[in-house]
Design a protein around this motif. Sequence first.
Motif, PDB file in Angstrom:
ATOM      1  N   GLY A 231       0.794  -1.219   0.000  1.00  9.73           N
ATOM      2  CA  GLY A 231       0.000   0.000   0.000  1.00  9.73           C
ATOM      3  C   GLY A 231       0.827   1.270   0.000  1.00  9.73           C
ATOM      4  O   GLY A 231       0.288   2.366  -0.138  1.00  9.73           O
ATOM      5  N   GLY A 232       2.155   1.133   0.189  1.00 14.38           N
ATOM      6  CA  GLY A 232       3.030   2.290   0.116  1.00 14.38           C
ATOM      7  C   GLY A 232       3.056   3.181   1.325  1.00 14.38           C
ATOM      8  O   GLY A 232       3.724   4.218   1.316  1.00 14.38           O
ATOM      9  N   ARG A 233       2.364   2.829   2.392  1.00 17.27           N
ATOM     10  CA  ARG A 233       2.320   3.682   3.588  1.00 17.27           C
ATOM     11  C   ARG A 233       3.457   3.298   4.533  1.00 17.27           C
ATOM     12  O   ARG A 233       3.477   2.192   5.069  1.00 17.27           O
ATOM     13  N   ARG A 234       4.397   4.194   4.734  1.00 15.89           N
ATOM     14  CA  ARG A 234       5.538   3.952   5.614  1.00 15.89           C
ATOM     15  C   ARG A 234       5.319   4.682   6.942  1.00 15.89           C
ATOM     16  O   ARG A 234       5.219   5.910   6.964  1.00 15.89           O
ATOM     17  N   THR A 235       5.265   3.929   8.019  1.00 16.12           N
ATOM     18  CA  THR A 235       5.100   4.514   9.347  1.00 16.12           C
ATOM     19  C   THR A 235       6.294   4.128  10.192  1.00 16.12           C
ATOM     20  O   THR A 235       6.496   2.944  10.485  1.00 16.12           O
ATOM     21  N   PRO A 236       7.127   5.083  10.599  1.00 13.61           N
ATOM     22  CA  PRO A 236       8.297   4.736  11.405  1.00 13.61           C
ATOM     23  C   PRO A 236       7.902   4.119  12.748  1.00 13.61           C
ATOM     24  O   PRO A 236       6.931   4.540  13.388  1.00 13.61           O
ATOM     25  N   GLU A 237       8.674   3.132  13.143  1.00  8.89           N
ATOM     26  CA  GLU A 237       8.528   2.493  14.450  1.00  8.89           C
ATOM     27  C   GLU A 237       9.721   2.899  15.307  1.00  8.89           C
ATOM     28  O   GLU A 237      10.864   2.704  14.914  1.00  8.89           O
ATOM     29  N   ILE A 238       9.457   3.502  16.458  1.00  7.59           N
ATOM     30  CA  ILE A 238      10.531   3.893  17.371  1.00  7.59           C
ATOM     31  C   ILE A 238      10.941   2.674  18.189  1.00  7.59           C
ATOM     32  O   ILE A 238      10.120   2.078  18.885  1.00  7.59           O
ATOM     33  N   LEU A 239      12.214   2.309  18.097  1.00  4.00           N
ATOM     34  CA  LEU A 239      12.722   1.104  18.752  1.00  4.00           C
ATOM     35  C   LEU A 239      13.445   1.406  20.059  1.00  4.00           C
ATOM     36  O   LEU A 239      13.425   0.584  20.978  1.00  4.00           O
ATOM     37  N   MET A 240      14.149   2.539  20.120  1.00  8.41           N
ATOM     38  CA  MET A 240      14.907   2.931  21.302  1.00  8.41           C
ATOM     39  C   MET A 240      14.733   4.424  21.523  1.00  8.41           C
ATOM     40  O   MET A 240      14.608   5.193  20.568  1.00  8.41           O
ATOM     41  N   THR A 241      14.740   4.829  22.783  1.00  8.40           N
ATOM     42  CA  THR A 241      14.602   6.234  23.144  1.00  8.40           C
ATOM     43  C   THR A 241      15.690   6.614  24.158  1.00  8.40           C
ATOM     44  O   THR A 241      16.472   5.780  24.595  1.00  8.40           O
TER      45      THR A 241
END
Length: 301
Positions: A231-241
């Motif tokens: 679908g082309g939708r890229r949503t970043p996933e935060i892995l470390m903060t």
Amino acid sequence: MTRRQERLFVLEASSDGRLFSVNPEGSAKKVLVTGCRIPDGVAVDVVAGHIYWTNMGFPPENDGSIERVDLDGGNRTTIVPSGVTHTPKQLHLEAAGRKLYWGDREGMRVMRCDLDGSHLETLVQAGQGEDDRRDETKWCVGVTVDPVAGHLYWTQKGPSDAGLGRILRAGIDLPAGESPAERGDIEVLFDGLPEPIDLELDLAEHMLYWTDRGDPPRGNTVNRAPTDPPGGRRTPEILMTHLMEGIGIALDPDGVRMYITDLAGNVYAAGLDGSGQREILILQGNLTGIAHAVLPRGTAV
């Protein structure tokens, strides 16, 4: 099962710029090179037994360079001399094509060359001249390559904590008849990022990873996103903060691990999903680039 022989190669950009190596758990630190002029990006060529790194130099002076040493720190050689690249930042070795790629910050470009420094090319030119150079949205920093899909990825970080950072993608080669300043194949994958820095690809999983040194909650983080999601939708996933200005990232897909540096002098290890985060080194100076390498058994390190 025979245990892999692994090392991390890390750059420290304080007054006496250093390249050092450690085991993946942080032990057996060995300083390989000193006297680097603000080193920033590092890459390891296991086949040839070389370590490459960029020297930013003094950014206003257009005096950056790229150097190389053997895995034990010997035979130090300059392959891209001072002034050929302005402010070289993060560095990527494309092993199959035998090329080095890097972001040139104040040069506002992405460049590559052969492993001996020959065949120097500019692939992307984001700006020209002193007026553009003051526009930090044009500063190219991180870079990585997907040789199978034929893609080049890079970051344009923007001003500090401004939320104007971007991650872009284009073909690995300059399209015929086009110039680095006027490429028609550039895609903006992400924009509005706090301050994206270094990039890495997990090629098997088609996953892009990056560090961001901007303000929380999205900055001072490690992130990932699929390169071409359905679908082309890229949503970043935060892995470390809670990084202290995160800079370098290195992946070990076979070991399902990643390693991260920050300017506070810490090296972190975590799973590729961010689990099990721990500090393996602390207070080591202003740390920048990091590379992970699996070495031939018996290699002297």
